[in-house]
Design a protein around this motif. Structure first.
Motif, PDB file in Angstrom:
ATOM      1  N   PHE A 160       2.256  37.156 -23.179  1.00 46.12           N
ATOM      2  CA  PHE A 160       3.186  36.119 -23.608  1.00 46.12           C
ATOM      3  C   PHE A 160       3.175  34.900 -22.681  1.00 46.12           C
ATOM      4  O   PHE A 160       4.143  34.131 -22.656  1.00 46.12           O
ATOM      5  CB  PHE A 160       4.608  36.711 -23.683  1.00 46.12           C
ATOM      6  CG  PHE A 160       4.691  37.913 -24.582  1.00 46.12           C
ATOM      7  CD1 PHE A 160       4.625  37.783 -25.961  1.00 46.12           C
ATOM      8  CD2 PHE A 160       4.813  39.186 -24.043  1.00 46.12           C
ATOM      9  CE1 PHE A 160       4.696  38.887 -26.794  1.00 46.12           C
ATOM     10  CE2 PHE A 160       4.890  40.303 -24.856  1.00 46.12           C
ATOM     11  CZ  PHE A 160       4.822  40.152 -26.244  1.00 46.12           C
ATOM     12  N   LEU A 161       2.095  34.711 -21.942  1.00 48.94           N
ATOM     13  CA  LEU A 161       2.021  33.589 -21.001  1.00 48.94           C
ATOM     14  C   LEU A 161       2.119  32.225 -21.682  1.00 48.94           C
ATOM     15  O   LEU A 161       2.644  31.278 -21.102  1.00 48.94           O
ATOM     16  CB  LEU A 161       0.719  33.664 -20.185  1.00 48.94           C
ATOM     17  CG  LEU A 161       0.653  34.752 -19.127  1.00 48.94           C
ATOM     18  CD1 LEU A 161      -0.739  34.829 -18.533  1.00 48.94           C
ATOM     19  CD2 LEU A 161       1.687  34.517 -18.047  1.00 48.94           C
ATOM     20  N   ALA A 162       1.630  32.108 -22.896  1.00 44.94           N
ATOM     21  CA  ALA A 162       1.635  30.816 -23.594  1.00 44.94           C
ATOM     22  C   ALA A 162       3.040  30.367 -23.960  1.00 44.94           C
ATOM     23  O   ALA A 162       3.357  29.176 -23.861  1.00 44.94           O
ATOM     24  CB  ALA A 162       0.764  30.887 -24.844  1.00 44.94           C
ATOM     25  N   ALA A 163       3.891  31.301 -24.373  1.00 43.49           N
ATOM     26  CA  ALA A 163       5.244  30.938 -24.814  1.00 43.49           C
ATOM     27  C   ALA A 163       6.220  32.080 -24.515  1.00 43.49           C
ATOM     28  O   ALA A 163       6.712  32.743 -25.425  1.00 43.49           O
ATOM     29  CB  ALA A 163       5.242  30.611 -26.305  1.00 43.49           C
ATOM     30  N   PRO A 164       6.530  32.314 -23.232  1.00 46.76           N
ATOM     31  CA  PRO A 164       7.450  33.399 -22.898  1.00 46.76           C
ATOM     32  C   PRO A 164       8.888  33.084 -23.321  1.00 46.76           C
ATOM     33  O   PRO A 164       9.278  31.914 -23.382  1.00 46.76           O
ATOM     34  CB  PRO A 164       7.338  33.513 -21.382  1.00 46.76           C
ATOM     35  CG  PRO A 164       6.887  32.174 -20.926  1.00 46.76           C
ATOM     36  CD  PRO A 164       6.055  31.606 -22.037  1.00 46.76           C
ATOM     37  N   ILE A 165       9.644  34.145 -23.595  1.00 45.34           N
ATOM     38  CA  ILE A 165      11.053  33.989 -23.946  1.00 45.34           C
ATOM     39  C   ILE A 165      11.906  34.668 -22.879  1.00 45.34           C
ATOM     40  O   ILE A 165      11.382  35.345 -21.993  1.00 45.34           O
ATOM     41  CB  ILE A 165      11.345  34.577 -25.354  1.00 45.34           C
ATOM     42  CG1 ILE A 165      10.953  36.058 -25.412  1.00 45.34           C
ATOM     43  CG2 ILE A 165      10.646  33.768 -26.436  1.00 45.34           C
ATOM     44  CD1 ILE A 165      11.314  36.755 -26.703  1.00 45.34           C
ATOM     45  N   ASP A 166      13.208  34.507 -22.987  1.00 42.68           N
ATOM     46  CA  ASP A 166      14.118  35.054 -21.980  1.00 42.68           C
ATOM     47  C   ASP A 166      14.002  36.575 -21.845  1.00 42.68           C
ATOM     48  O   ASP A 166      14.113  37.113 -20.752  1.00 42.68           O
ATOM     49  CB  ASP A 166      15.560  34.640 -22.261  1.00 42.68           C
ATOM     50  CG  ASP A 166      16.037  34.988 -23.670  1.00 42.68           C
ATOM     51  OD1 ASP A 166      15.229  35.470 -24.494  1.00 42.68           O
ATOM     52  OD2 ASP A 166      17.228  34.756 -23.952  1.00 42.68           O
ATOM     53  N   LEU A 167      13.746  37.281 -22.933  1.00 48.63           N
ATOM     54  CA  LEU A 167      13.612  38.737 -22.874  1.00 48.63           C
ATOM     55  C   LEU A 167      12.363  39.165 -22.096  1.00 48.63           C
ATOM     56  O   LEU A 167      12.355  40.216 -21.449  1.00 48.63           O
ATOM     57  CB  LEU A 167      13.586  39.335 -24.281  1.00 48.63           C
ATOM     58  CG  LEU A 167      14.871  39.150 -25.096  1.00 48.63           C
ATOM     59  CD1 LEU A 167      14.717  39.733 -26.483  1.00 48.63           C
ATOM     60  CD2 LEU A 167      16.068  39.747 -24.377  1.00 48.63           C
ATOM     61  N   HIS A 168      11.331  38.352 -22.141  1.00 49.37           N
ATOM     62  CA  HIS A 168      10.130  38.641 -21.355  1.00 49.37           C
ATOM     63  C   HIS A 168      10.436  38.494 -19.861  1.00 49.37           C
ATOM     64  O   HIS A 168       9.988  39.305 -19.046  1.00 49.37           O
ATOM     65  CB  HIS A 168       8.977  37.720 -21.747  1.00 49.37           C
ATOM     66  CG  HIS A 168       8.600  37.820 -23.187  1.00 49.37           C
ATOM     67  ND1 HIS A 168       8.161  36.737 -23.909  1.00 49.37           N
ATOM     68  CD2 HIS A 168       8.616  38.863 -24.053  1.00 49.37           C
ATOM     69  CE1 HIS A 168       7.913  37.114 -25.151  1.00 49.37           C
ATOM     70  NE2 HIS A 168       8.182  38.400 -25.255  1.00 49.37           N
ATOM     71  N   LEU A 169      11.189  37.465 -19.516  1.00 47.85           N
ATOM     72  CA  LEU A 169      11.553  37.264 -18.112  1.00 47.85           C
ATOM     73  C   LEU A 169      12.448  38.408 -17.625  1.00 47.85           C
ATOM     74  O   LEU A 169      12.288  38.888 -16.495  1.00 47.85           O
ATOM     75  CB  LEU A 169      12.252  35.919 -17.921  1.00 47.85           C
ATOM     76  CG  LEU A 169      12.538  35.509 -16.480  1.00 47.85           C
ATOM     77  CD1 LEU A 169      11.254  35.452 -15.653  1.00 47.85           C
ATOM     78  CD2 LEU A 169      13.255  34.175 -16.445  1.00 47.85           C
ATOM     79  N   ILE A 170      13.345  38.877 -18.469  1.00 50.82           N
ATOM     80  CA  ILE A 170      14.182  40.027 -18.117  1.00 50.82           C
ATOM     81  C   ILE A 170      13.299  41.251 -17.861  1.00 50.82           C
ATOM     82  O   ILE A 170      13.531  42.018 -16.916  1.00 50.82           O
ATOM     83  CB  ILE A 170      15.215  40.307 -19.235  1.00 50.82           C
ATOM     84  CG1 ILE A 170      16.265  39.188 -19.247  1.00 50.82           C
ATOM     85  CG2 ILE A 170      15.878  41.663 -19.048  1.00 50.82           C
ATOM     86  CD1 ILE A 170      17.177  39.195 -20.459  1.00 50.82           C
ATOM     87  N   ALA A 171      12.263  41.434 -18.671  1.00 48.13           N
ATOM     88  CA  ALA A 171      11.335  42.553 -18.485  1.00 48.13           C
ATOM     89  C   ALA A 171      10.561  42.418 -17.176  1.00 48.13           C
ATOM     90  O   ALA A 171      10.316  43.415 -16.483  1.00 48.13           O
ATOM     91  CB  ALA A 171      10.382  42.655 -19.677  1.00 48.13           C
ATOM     92  N   VAL A 172      10.174  41.196 -16.814  1.00 47.00           N
ATOM     93  CA  VAL A 172       9.504  40.971 -15.528  1.00 47.00           C
ATOM     94  C   VAL A 172      10.459  41.298 -14.390  1.00 47.00           C
ATOM     95  O   VAL A 172      10.071  41.917 -13.393  1.00 47.00           O
ATOM     96  CB  VAL A 172       8.980  39.518 -15.414  1.00 47.00           C
ATOM     97  CG1 VAL A 172       8.498  39.223 -14.002  1.00 47.00           C
ATOM     98  CG2 VAL A 172       7.853  39.273 -16.387  1.00 47.00           C
ATOM     99  N   HIS A 173      11.711  40.894 -14.543  1.00 47.09           N
ATOM    100  CA  HIS A 173      12.718  41.191 -13.512  1.00 47.09           C
ATOM    101  C   HIS A 173      12.892  42.705 -13.344  1.00 47.09           C
ATOM    102  O   HIS A 173      13.142  43.180 -12.238  1.00 47.09           O
ATOM    103  CB  HIS A 173      14.055  40.531 -13.857  1.00 47.09           C
ATOM    104  CG  HIS A 173      14.018  39.048 -13.709  1.00 47.09           C
ATOM    105  ND1 HIS A 173      15.017  38.222 -14.168  1.00 47.09           N
ATOM    106  CD2 HIS A 173      13.092  38.212 -13.158  1.00 47.09           C
ATOM    107  CE1 HIS A 173      14.720  36.963 -13.897  1.00 47.09           C
ATOM    108  NE2 HIS A 173      13.545  36.942 -13.290  1.00 47.09           N
ATOM    109  N   ARG A 174      12.739  43.463 -14.424  1.00 46.56           N
ATOM    110  CA  ARG A 174      12.819  44.924 -14.314  1.00 46.56           C
ATOM    111  C   ARG A 174      11.674  45.455 -13.447  1.00 46.56           C
ATOM    112  O   ARG A 174      11.867  46.367 -12.647  1.00 46.56           O
ATOM    113  CB  ARG A 174      12.802  45.585 -15.685  1.00 46.56           C
ATOM    114  CG  ARG A 174      12.947  47.101 -15.569  1.00 46.56           C
ATOM    115  CD  ARG A 174      13.005  47.794 -16.886  1.00 46.56           C
ATOM    116  NE  ARG A 174      13.136  49.224 -16.698  1.00 46.56           N
ATOM    117  CZ  ARG A 174      14.277  49.890 -16.701  1.00 46.56           C
ATOM    118  NH1 ARG A 174      15.419  49.248 -16.885  1.00 46.56           N
ATOM    119  NH2 ARG A 174      14.287  51.192 -16.522  1.00 46.56           N
ATOM    120  N   ILE A 175      10.477  44.882 -13.621  1.00 43.59           N
ATOM    121  CA  ILE A 175       9.352  45.299 -12.777  1.00 43.59           C
ATOM    122  C   ILE A 175       9.697  45.035 -11.304  1.00 43.59           C
ATOM    123  O   ILE A 175       9.448  45.873 -10.436  1.00 43.59           O
ATOM    124  CB  ILE A 175       8.044  44.582 -13.169  1.00 43.59           C
ATOM    125  CG1 ILE A 175       7.622  44.962 -14.587  1.00 43.59           C
ATOM    126  CG2 ILE A 175       6.930  44.912 -12.172  1.00 43.59           C
ATOM    127  CD1 ILE A 175       6.444  44.167 -15.115  1.00 43.59           C
TER     128      ILE A 175
END
Length: 197
Positions: A160-175
């Motif tokens: 999702f690098l081209a168009a990330p959304i807030d839920l993707h960032l939340i998932a990264v924060h979980r990592i």
């Protein structure tokens, strides 16, 4: 890479790897020796202490190198040797990553992803600034060198690098929260293995 160094090593019988010109090798079996060159650092590896001593003398005589002893830290990798084997981790890199993104004091997560949660590119709000997301994914990709246990989660989020959304960032924060609980985890290579003969 310094062409004088490469040329001198080639004259000593070393061959440059076609896949990575910073890797040079010579010999085989117990006489095998490998050199990895990064800017002005050289890492030597060989089953033969004599071969390492011989190349160190050559390098010192030709280039006045400084021997820093056994490898302990290289390009963000921490190396610890014992009679049982070699432990490779990126603890400092992980702690710096957590500190840089404000997760050093966060509550750890028990897994790197939420099980059975499918990520989508449509179920959230676009990020105002995608640069942070992209940088985080890049840093996490580098961390997968010693943390294959986060590779699946990072790979999923890198789609999702081209168009990330807030839920993707939340998932990264979980990592990141998962890493908070396991900063010194890495890879262990035993001194004896049934796979190597």
């Amino acid at each position: 890479m310094d062409e004088r160094l490469t040329s001198a090593l080639t004259h000593q019988g070393f061959k440059q790897a076609t896949s990575d010109n910073s890797l040079l090798t010579k010999g085989q079996g117990d006489d095998f020796i490998a050199l990895i060159i990064y800017v002005d650092d050289v890492v030597l590896a060989s089953p033969s202490a004599y071969a390492i001593t011989e190349i160190k003398i050559f390098l010192h005589d030709s280039f006045k190198i400084k021997d820093l002893g056994s490898l302990k830290f290289f390009l963000g990798f921490e190396v610890a040797r014992s009679l049982k084997g070699i432990n490779l981790c990126q603890r400092k890199y992980t702690l710096d990553l957590l500190k840089d993104y404000g997760f050093l004091h966060s509550k750890p997560a028990s897994t790197s992803i939420v099980p059975n949660k499918k990520l989508s590119k449509h179920d959230g709000n676009p990020l105002d600034d995608i640069t942070t997301y992209r940088k985080l994914i890049g840093k996490l990709i580098y961390l997968t060198n010693t943390r294959p246990n986060i590779a699946f989660a990072v790979q999923q989020l890198s789609q999702f690098l081209a168009a990330p959304i807030d839920l993707h960032l939340i998932a990264v924060h979980r990592i990141l929260r998962y890493l908070k609980g396991t900063p010194d985890q890495g890879l262990f290579f035993p001194a004896t293995s049934l796979l190597v003969k």
